[in-house]
Design a protein around this motif. Structure first.
Motif, PDB file in Angstrom:
ATOM      1  N   ILE A  32      39.806  35.094  22.283  1.00 18.09           N
ATOM      2  CA  ILE A  32      39.172  36.406  22.388  1.00 18.09           C
ATOM      3  C   ILE A  32      38.296  36.468  23.639  1.00 18.09           C
ATOM      4  CG2 ILE A  32      37.495  37.976  21.344  1.00 18.09           C
ATOM      5  CD1 ILE A  32      38.511  36.945  18.597  1.00 18.09           C
ATOM      6  N   ALA A  33      37.457  35.445  23.827  1.00 20.73           N
ATOM      7  CA  ALA A  33      36.545  35.431  24.979  1.00 20.73           C
ATOM      8  C   ALA A  33      37.316  35.469  26.298  1.00 20.73           C
ATOM      9  CB  ALA A  33      35.636  34.205  24.919  1.00 20.73           C
ATOM     10  N   ARG A  34      38.370  34.705  26.390  1.00 19.30           N
ATOM     11  CA  ARG A  34      39.156  34.660  27.633  1.00 19.30           C
ATOM     12  C   ARG A  34      39.850  36.006  27.878  1.00 19.30           C
ATOM     13  NH1 ARG A  34      39.456  32.958  32.616  1.00 19.30           N
ATOM     14  NH2 ARG A  34      41.560  32.556  33.285  1.00 19.30           N
ATOM     15  N   ALA A  35      40.411  36.608  26.837  1.00 19.90           N
ATOM     16  CA  ALA A  35      41.060  37.911  26.996  1.00 19.90           C
ATOM     17  C   ALA A  35      40.055  38.967  27.431  1.00 19.90           C
ATOM     18  CB  ALA A  35      41.755  38.326  25.700  1.00 19.90           C
ATOM     19  N   GLU A  36      38.878  38.968  26.838  1.00 20.01           N
ATOM     20  CA  GLU A  36      37.847  39.933  27.243  1.00 20.01           C
ATOM     21  C   GLU A  36      37.431  39.703  28.687  1.00 20.01           C
ATOM     22  OE1 GLU A  36      34.926  39.327  24.162  1.00 20.01           O
ATOM     23  OE2 GLU A  36      35.847  40.861  22.864  1.00 20.01           O
ATOM     24  N   ALA A  37      37.377  38.427  29.098  1.00 19.07           N
ATOM     25  CA  ALA A  37      36.952  38.097  30.465  1.00 19.07           C
ATOM     26  C   ALA A  37      37.962  38.572  31.516  1.00 19.07           C
ATOM     27  CB  ALA A  37      36.732  36.586  30.601  1.00 19.07           C
ATOM     28  N   VAL A  38      39.241  38.657  31.146  1.00 20.25           N
ATOM     29  CA  VAL A  38      40.256  39.051  32.136  1.00 20.25           C
ATOM     30  C   VAL A  38      40.684  40.506  31.998  1.00 20.25           C
ATOM     31  CG1 VAL A  38      41.110  36.684  32.351  1.00 20.25           C
ATOM     32  CG2 VAL A  38      42.245  38.265  30.755  1.00 20.25           C
ATOM     33  N   ALA A  39      40.033  41.255  31.126  1.00 21.88           N
ATOM     34  CA  ALA A  39      40.420  42.655  30.898  1.00 21.88           C
ATOM     35  C   ALA A  39      40.411  43.473  32.188  1.00 21.88           C
ATOM     36  CB  ALA A  39      39.503  43.287  29.855  1.00 21.88           C
ATOM     37  N   ASP A 163      58.518  28.421  30.397  1.00 21.24           N
ATOM     38  CA  ASP A 163      57.222  28.109  29.798  1.00 21.24           C
ATOM     39  C   ASP A 163      56.317  29.313  29.980  1.00 21.24           C
ATOM     40  OD1 ASP A 163      55.161  26.680  28.611  1.00 21.24           O
ATOM     41  OD2 ASP A 163      54.551  25.734  30.486  1.00 21.24           O
ATOM     42  N   VAL A 164      55.773  29.825  28.900  1.00 26.86           N
ATOM     43  CA  VAL A 164      54.876  30.978  28.949  1.00 26.86           C
ATOM     44  C   VAL A 164      53.523  30.543  28.409  1.00 26.86           C
ATOM     45  CG1 VAL A 164      54.481  33.346  28.190  1.00 26.86           C
ATOM     46  CG2 VAL A 164      56.818  32.568  28.638  1.00 26.86           C
ATOM     47  N   ARG A 165      52.557  30.451  29.281  1.00 27.68           N
ATOM     48  CA  ARG A 165      51.214  30.004  28.916  1.00 27.68           C
ATOM     49  C   ARG A 165      50.383  31.187  28.414  1.00 27.68           C
ATOM     50  NH1 ARG A 165      50.556  24.953  29.219  1.00 27.68           N
ATOM     51  NH2 ARG A 165      48.402  25.049  29.801  1.00 27.68           N
ATOM     52  N   PRO A 166      49.248  30.939  27.776  1.00 28.16           N
ATOM     53  CA  PRO A 166      48.401  32.038  27.298  1.00 28.16           C
ATOM     54  C   PRO A 166      47.873  32.902  28.442  1.00 28.16           C
ATOM     55  CG  PRO A 166      47.791  29.973  26.240  1.00 28.16           C
ATOM     56  CD  PRO A 166      48.751  29.623  27.344  1.00 28.16           C
ATOM     57  N   LEU A 167      47.832  34.186  28.186  1.00 21.33           N
ATOM     58  CA  LEU A 167      47.285  35.189  29.105  1.00 21.33           C
ATOM     59  C   LEU A 167      47.936  35.140  30.495  1.00 21.33           C
ATOM     60  CD1 LEU A 167      43.563  35.080  27.993  1.00 21.33           C
ATOM     61  CD2 LEU A 167      45.247  36.866  27.503  1.00 21.33           C
ATOM     62  N   VAL A 168      49.244  35.108  30.484  1.00 18.51           N
ATOM     63  CA  VAL A 168      50.027  35.175  31.715  1.00 18.51           C
ATOM     64  C   VAL A 168      50.713  36.530  31.745  1.00 18.51           C
ATOM     65  CG1 VAL A 168      52.093  34.254  32.866  1.00 18.51           C
ATOM     66  CG2 VAL A 168      50.363  32.705  31.982  1.00 18.51           C
ATOM     67  N   ALA A 169      50.746  37.151  32.929  1.00 17.67           N
ATOM     68  CA  ALA A 169      51.425  38.432  33.109  1.00 17.67           C
ATOM     69  C   ALA A 169      52.740  38.216  33.846  1.00 17.67           C
ATOM     70  CB  ALA A 169      50.531  39.381  33.910  1.00 17.67           C
ATOM     71  N   VAL A 170      53.790  38.798  33.309  1.00 15.32           N
ATOM     72  CA  VAL A 170      55.109  38.776  33.936  1.00 15.32           C
ATOM     73  C   VAL A 170      55.452  40.224  34.241  1.00 15.32           C
ATOM     74  CG1 VAL A 170      57.537  38.157  33.657  1.00 15.32           C
ATOM     75  CG2 VAL A 170      55.767  36.737  32.609  1.00 15.32           C
ATOM     76  N   HIS A 171      55.823  40.498  35.488  1.00 16.97           N
ATOM     77  CA  HIS A 171      56.027  41.872  35.933  1.00 16.97           C
ATOM     78  C   HIS A 171      57.498  42.179  36.174  1.00 16.97           C
ATOM     79  CE1 HIS A 171      51.681  42.065  36.600  1.00 16.97           C
ATOM     80  NE2 HIS A 171      51.796  40.878  37.160  1.00 16.97           N
ATOM     81  N   PHE A 172      57.942  43.318  35.647  1.00 13.63           N
ATOM     82  CA  PHE A 172      59.295  43.814  35.864  1.00 13.63           C
ATOM     83  C   PHE A 172      59.213  45.219  36.433  1.00 13.63           C
ATOM     84  CE2 PHE A 172      59.855  40.940  32.250  1.00 13.63           C
ATOM     85  CZ  PHE A 172      61.004  40.254  32.593  1.00 13.63           C
ATOM     86  N   SER A 173      60.173  45.571  37.249  1.00 15.25           N
ATOM     87  CA  SER A 173      60.381  46.972  37.585  1.00 15.25           C
ATOM     88  C   SER A 173      61.829  47.272  37.246  1.00 15.25           C
ATOM     89  CB  SER A 173      60.070  47.260  39.055  1.00 15.25           C
ATOM     90  OG  SER A 173      60.910  46.516  39.903  1.00 15.25           O
ATOM     91  N   GLY A 174      62.056  48.421  36.628  1.00  9.19           N
ATOM     92  CA  GLY A 174      63.396  48.726  36.173  1.00  9.19           C
ATOM     93  C   GLY A 174      63.795  50.150  36.478  1.00  9.19           C
ATOM     94  N   ARG A 188      43.126  36.556  35.575  1.00 10.29           N
ATOM     95  CA  ARG A 188      41.813  35.986  35.886  1.00 10.29           C
ATOM     96  C   ARG A 188      40.784  37.107  35.988  1.00 10.29           C
ATOM     97  NH1 ARG A 188      43.188  31.030  36.906  1.00 10.29           N
ATOM     98  NH2 ARG A 188      44.955  30.436  38.150  1.00 10.29           N
ATOM     99  N   PRO A 189      39.532  36.814  35.659  1.00  8.32           N
ATOM    100  CA  PRO A 189      38.495  37.830  35.847  1.00  8.32           C
ATOM    101  C   PRO A 189      38.390  38.171  37.332  1.00  8.32           C
ATOM    102  CG  PRO A 189      37.658  35.959  34.579  1.00  8.32           C
ATOM    103  CD  PRO A 189      39.021  35.587  35.090  1.00  8.32           C
TER     104      PRO A 189
END
Length: 192
Positions: A32-39, A163-174, A188-189
């Motif tokens: 929770i803390a990490r997700a809030e920090a990178v919002a 491998d998908v680590r916690p709080l990683v963003a993967v970007h697609f355009s379609g 990252r914050p």
């Protein structure tokens, strides 16, 4: 019309820390803390969705999103392995684990095969191309792997190599029935 899709993996939970097949355990305090920090790293979007798990919903909320939970984005149904550690399952059912890790159509646990997961997630992914704009999805790591394999028209076996680590963003355009991938980044914050 172009869809800009960002898939975000959830923060940490007890199942992730214990290397267990997910049992819908909630996001832990650090997650929770990490997700809030990178919002602040998550741009505004026209639409937001999430896997229906407790940790994906809580991660999305911590990131400042108001997602719609989508059944098609649920993690792979692991049948009788749900909540058990990989080590315990491998010790008790070594041939079954070997089959699951080598054959994407295998479902020795009585749940869903990795191919079935990819087909389900891919079907939902393809519906997004009817619209446009920015879309955020907080999804279980196996859902992100399935979406990536589907988007790139890769063999189902490739999902086991991602491998998908916690709080990683993967970007697609379609658009026009195809997807392009921008390889993931750890959120990252802004201050980092």
């Amino acid at each position: 019309m172009t869809v800009r899709l960002t898939l975000i993996s959830p923060g940490t939970s007890g199942a992730l820390r214990d290397v267990r097949f997910d049992d819908d355990s909630p996001l832990d305090d650090e997650g929770i803390a990490r997700a809030e920090a990178v919002a602040s790293a998550v741009a505004a979007s026209t639409r937001a969705y999430c896997s229906p798990s407790a940790r994906c919903l809580r991660t999305a909320q911590a990131l400042g999103l108001a997602p719609e939970a989508v059944a098609e984005l649920a993690g792979c149904s692991m049948g009788r392995w749900r909540g058990r550690s990989l080590a315990a399952v491998a010790a008790a059912e070594e041939p079954a684990v070997a089959a699951w890790l080598s054959d994407p159509t295998a479902a020795p646990h009585g749940g869903e095969s990795l191919r079935d997961l990819r087909v389900r997630v891919g079907g939902w992914l393809d519906t997004l191309q009817a619209g446009s704009g920015r879309v955020h999805v907080v999804a279980e790591p196996d859902v992100i792997r399935a979406a990536t394999v589907h988007a790139l028209a890769s063999p189902d076996e490739a999902a086991l190599r991602l491998d998908v680590r916690p709080l990683v963003a993967v970007h697609f355009s379609g658009r026009a029935g195809r997807w392009n991938l921008r390889v993931g980044e750890t959120l990252r914050p802004e201050s980092e």
